[in-house]
Write a protein that holds these residues in place. Structure first.
Motif, mmCIF file in Angstrom:
data_model
loop_
_atom_site.group_PDB
_atom_site.id
_atom_site.type_symbol
_atom_site.label_atom_id
_atom_site.label_comp_id
_atom_site.label_asym_id
_atom_site.label_seq_id
_atom_site.Cartn_x
_atom_site.Cartn_y
_atom_site.Cartn_z
ATOM 1 N N SER A 129 0.836 -1.204 0.000
ATOM 2 C CA SER A 129 0.000 0.000 0.000
ATOM 3 C C SER A 129 0.867 1.248 0.000
ATOM 4 N N LEU A 130 0.500 2.200 -0.857
ATOM 5 C CA LEU A 130 1.253 3.450 -0.919
ATOM 6 C C LEU A 130 0.786 4.468 0.104
ATOM 7 N N GLY A 131 -0.115 4.056 0.980
ATOM 8 C CA GLY A 131 -0.376 4.787 2.222
ATOM 9 C C GLY A 131 -0.938 6.170 2.063
ATOM 10 N N ASN A 132 -2.038 6.308 1.290
ATOM 11 C CA ASN A 132 -2.714 7.607 1.200
ATOM 12 C C ASN A 132 -1.741 8.707 0.799
ATOM 13 N N ASP A 133 -1.013 8.446 -0.321
ATOM 14 C CA ASP A 133 -0.060 9.405 -0.883
ATOM 15 C C ASP A 133 1.203 9.582 -0.050
ATOM 16 N N THR A 134 1.462 8.648 0.872
ATOM 17 C CA THR A 134 2.727 8.717 1.610
ATOM 18 C C THR A 134 3.904 8.409 0.696
ATOM 19 N N TYR A 135 3.694 7.436 -0.197
ATOM 20 C CA TYR A 135 4.738 7.039 -1.139
ATOM 21 C C TYR A 135 4.257 7.293 -2.559
ATOM 22 N N VAL A 136 5.229 7.512 -3.445
ATOM 23 C CA VAL A 136 4.914 7.947 -4.802
ATOM 24 C C VAL A 136 5.658 7.063 -5.796
ATOM 25 N N GLY A 137 4.951 6.659 -6.850
ATOM 26 C CA GLY A 137 5.588 5.967 -7.960
ATOM 27 C C GLY A 137 4.900 6.378 -9.241
ATOM 28 N N GLU A 138 5.674 6.600 -10.275
ATOM 29 C CA GLU A 138 5.104 6.987 -11.564
ATOM 30 C C GLU A 138 5.301 5.862 -12.567
ATOM 31 N N CYS A 139 4.261 5.591 -13.334
ATOM 32 C CA CYS A 139 4.361 4.708 -14.486
ATOM 33 C C CYS A 139 3.949 5.500 -15.708
ATOM 34 N N PHE A 140 4.635 5.225 -16.823
ATOM 35 C CA PHE A 140 4.433 6.010 -18.039
ATOM 36 C C PHE A 140 2.989 5.929 -18.491
ATOM 37 N N ASP A 141 2.365 7.081 -18.715
ATOM 38 C CA ASP A 141 0.969 7.142 -19.142
ATOM 39 C C ASP A 141 0.843 8.307 -20.108
ATOM 40 N N GLY A 142 1.000 8.008 -21.396
ATOM 41 C CA GLY A 142 0.959 9.072 -22.392
ATOM 42 C C GLY A 142 0.428 8.545 -23.700
ATOM 43 N N ASP A 143 0.858 9.162 -24.785
ATOM 44 C CA ASP A 143 0.378 8.765 -26.103
ATOM 45 C C ASP A 143 0.963 7.433 -26.558
ATOM 46 N N TYR A 144 2.024 6.972 -25.906
ATOM 47 C CA TYR A 144 2.674 5.720 -26.279
ATOM 48 C C TYR A 144 2.384 4.681 -25.204
ATOM 49 N N LEU A 145 1.952 3.493 -25.612
ATOM 50 C CA LEU A 145 1.552 2.455 -24.674
ATOM 51 C C LEU A 145 2.790 1.670 -24.251
ATOM 52 N N ALA A 159 16.205 -7.619 -5.558
ATOM 53 C CA ALA A 159 16.527 -8.105 -4.217
ATOM 54 C C ALA A 159 15.255 -8.445 -3.444
ATOM 55 N N ASP A 160 14.231 -8.941 -4.177
ATOM 56 C CA ASP A 160 12.918 -9.302 -3.619
ATOM 57 C C ASP A 160 12.261 -8.127 -2.904
ATOM 58 N N GLN A 161 12.538 -6.930 -3.418
ATOM 59 C CA GLN A 161 11.916 -5.719 -2.875
ATOM 60 C C GLN A 161 11.503 -4.808 -4.019
ATOM 61 N N ALA A 162 10.567 -3.915 -3.719
ATOM 62 C CA ALA A 162 10.221 -2.808 -4.608
ATOM 63 C C ALA A 162 10.594 -1.520 -3.899
ATOM 64 N N PHE A 163 11.220 -0.588 -4.633
ATOM 65 C CA PHE A 163 11.696 0.658 -4.041
ATOM 66 C C PHE A 163 10.932 1.839 -4.627
ATOM 67 N N LEU A 164 10.419 2.695 -3.745
ATOM 68 C CA LEU A 164 9.707 3.894 -4.145
ATOM 69 C C LEU A 164 10.203 5.057 -3.303
ATOM 70 N N ARG A 165 9.820 6.259 -3.710
ATOM 71 C CA ARG A 165 10.183 7.431 -2.928
ATOM 72 C C ARG A 165 8.965 7.918 -2.152
ATOM 73 N N SER A 166 9.223 8.684 -1.107
ATOM 74 C CA SER A 166 8.138 9.288 -0.342
ATOM 75 C C SER A 166 7.670 10.577 -1.010
ATOM 76 N N GLU A 167 6.536 11.080 -0.564
ATOM 77 C CA GLU A 167 6.121 12.415 -0.955
ATOM 78 C C GLU A 167 7.163 13.422 -0.475
ATOM 79 N N ASP A 168 7.290 14.530 -1.186
ATOM 80 C CA ASP A 168 8.212 15.588 -0.762
ATOM 81 C C ASP A 168 7.790 16.130 0.599
ATOM 82 N N GLN A 169 8.765 16.309 1.467
ATOM 83 C CA GLN A 169 8.519 16.866 2.792
ATOM 84 C C GLN A 169 8.846 18.354 2.762
ATOM 85 N N GLN A 170 7.868 19.186 3.030
ATOM 86 C CA GLN A 170 8.045 20.640 2.948
ATOM 87 C C GLN A 170 8.182 21.212 4.355
ATOM 88 N N GLU A 171 9.385 21.127 4.874
ATOM 89 C CA GLU A 171 9.636 21.698 6.188
ATOM 90 C C GLU A 171 10.575 22.892 6.018
#
Length: 505
Positions: free
Chosen positions: A340-356, A368-380
């Motif tokens: 679960s990406l946790g209500n926008d806690t984590y972010v991942g982009e997949c290509f979604d445009g004119d090309y499939l 390494a039996d893991q998936a790696f994503l980044r968190s939302e930007d922290q604005q402090e």
């Protein structure tokens, strides 16, 4: 932008036809200034280490017809310098040209430009007309794959002619070293039904896709899938679908997964049209076309992408925008875990445009039996984020890598059992960094530090540009060439390459 033109290029105006110089020669004076001021071309201590060359080496048991998976070695110097530039200075305000696809080898950077695939020698400061080779297709490029074979070949789709409504029904297999068209074929066309991305698209063509896996080029065309043998282009197999389902995208790499999109027969009123869509994915034997397993995604999914085929991981969105979960599958296509990406806690982009391109998720890395994503930007006080690993067996989070204050960290791809990531500085004082992250130990290793010219700053964001790490270099490429505003700078960067000073093309 015409591929046959030879406009002048930055940093200073030049006459048409002026001989191009090797980039390091052109920028020699600027390099000296950068070393003295901490400027935009170089960063780092220049010291050597015991990790050897930055040249990529293939993973074990890879053949020339397998999809390339290179392992990058840490360069002998962490000092980064510009290794390639492709730019224009004669674009008209409002001019727009599609530039689908970017691929790199040890010597060539290749870019799609309208109906042409052009190859440029790395180590040069290039504009249109400076190609090492160019392959002009029968019509505009209308599909591509990010994958490259072990012998530096890839595939693109192109239209049958230059007409805007011409069918996208041709596939070409190209050699990236010399631009040679190994073979080309046409393939069937199916009319898009109401299950396509827009409900009023019944008179248009289903979007085709192309991918590579294990000696096979695979094209989905809506009404089915067709596969070709890489070396000779002979047809290996084809399948068709009927009724309310369509083959809408193929994911390649280590395995072959076909996405099937179906329109539900249920006439119950829905809030939005996509709620009538359902998705399945099936793994297919690339040699025979036989389905090995099939997985049906939950109902209510708006989009489904495939960031990894082995291990199998699908990325889904159950809302109007953004991914909401990653789902890992086992070797039989059964549900393994939900990440679960946790209500926008984590972010991942997949290509979604004119090309499939359903297997292009530029900020999701799987290994390494893991998936790696980044968190939302922290604005402090200062902007920051982190990269987190998710265990594919349990869905639980694992190792966390912090960007540090004033920068953002983007996962790019796996390099063996290491994660390659890009740290982008937000203050334009500290350098950007290409780093290797070790999921087992949490250790971060810098490959090289660098900065970019202000004109190229918009190229570096991985979620809206193409980013390729290959043979010890990182390349940033625009997906379209867009002319400046009426009062804007006519100097337009299209591709920028950075490498270690220890590595010369």
């Amino acid at each position: 932008m015409q591929p046959e033109a030879n406009p002048s290029a930055p940093p200073a105006p030049r006459g048409k036809g002026t001989a191009r110089k090797v980039l390091m020669g052109v920028l020699a004076v600027a390099l000296v200034a950068a070393l003295g001021t901490g400027g935009w071309l170089l960063w780092g201590d220049g010291s050597a280490d015991d990790h050897g060359s930055g040249t990529a080496r293939p993973t074990q048991a890879q053949g020339r017809l397998d999809v390339r998976e290179t392992v990058e070695k840490r360069p002998a110097s962490t000092l980064g310098e510009m290794a390639f530039r492709f730019s224009l200075d004669d674009m008209k305000p409002g001019e727009h040209n599609e530039m689908p696809g970017m691929w790199a080898t040890d010597k060539i950077l290749a870019k799609g430009i309208k109906r042409t695939v052009a190859g440029f020698r790395i180590g040069t400061d290039a504009d249109v007309g400076d190609e090492a080779w160019k392959t002009r297709l029968g019509g505009p490029i209308c599909g591509y794959t990010r994958h490259v074979t072990g012998d530096n070949r890839t595939a693109v789709l192109f239209r049958e002619n230059d007409q805007e409504d011409a069918y996208c029904n041709h596939v070409a297999f190209l050699d990236l070293d010399d631009g040679h068209q190994v073979w080309a074929h046409d393939f069937p066309v199916s009319a898009a039904g109401p299950s396509q991305d827009t409900p009023d698209s019944a008179d248009t063509q289903d979007r085709p896709s192309v991918t590579l896996t294990h000696g096979t080029v695979v094209v989905t065309w809506g009404g089915g899938t067709v596969a070709y043998e890489m070396d000779r282009g002979t047809k290996r197999w084809n399948t068709t679908v009927a009724g309310r389902c369509q083959d809408m995208g193929a994911a390649g790499g280590r395995a072959l997964v076909i996405r099937e999109q179906c329109l539900s027969a249920d006439e119950t009123p829905v809030d939005v049209y996509w709620q009538r869509n359902t998705f399945k994915v099936r793994e297919v034997d690339p040699a025979t076309g036989r389905a090995l397993w099939s997985y049906s995604a939950p109902k209510g999914i708006r989009t489904l992408s495939v960031p990894s085929t082995d291990p199998a991981v699908v990325a889904v969105s159950s809302g109007e925008i953004g991914l909401t979960e990653l789902i890992s599958l086992d070797g039989e296509g059964k549900h393994r875990a939900t990440l679960s990406l946790g209500n926008d806690t984590y972010v991942g982009e997949c290509f979604d445009g004119d090309y499939l391109v359903i297997d292009y998720c530029p900020t999701i890395a799987v290994g390494a039996d893991q998936a790696f994503l980044r968190s939302e930007d922290q604005q402090e006080k200062q902007i920051s984020n982190w990269v987190i690993g998710f265990d594919l067996a349990t869905g639980n989070t694992t190792t966390k890598f912090d960007s540090g204050p004033g920068s953002l960290l983007y996962p790019l791809r796996m390099s063996g059992d290491q994660l390659l990531a890009l740290r982008l500085s937000n203050d334009h004082v500290a350098p950007n960094t290409l780093v290797s992250l070790d999921p087992r130990t949490g250790k971060e290793t810098p490959y090289f530090y660098f900065d970019v010219p202000i004109e190229a700053d918009t190229l570096t964001t991985p979620d809206v540009n193409d980013v390729v790490v290959q043979n010890g270099r990182i390349f940033f490429g625009a997906r379209a060439a867009i002319g400046p505003g009426a009062d804007g700078n006519k100097w337009v960067y299209l591709v920028l390459g950075i490498g270690s000073v220890a590595e010369k093309p």
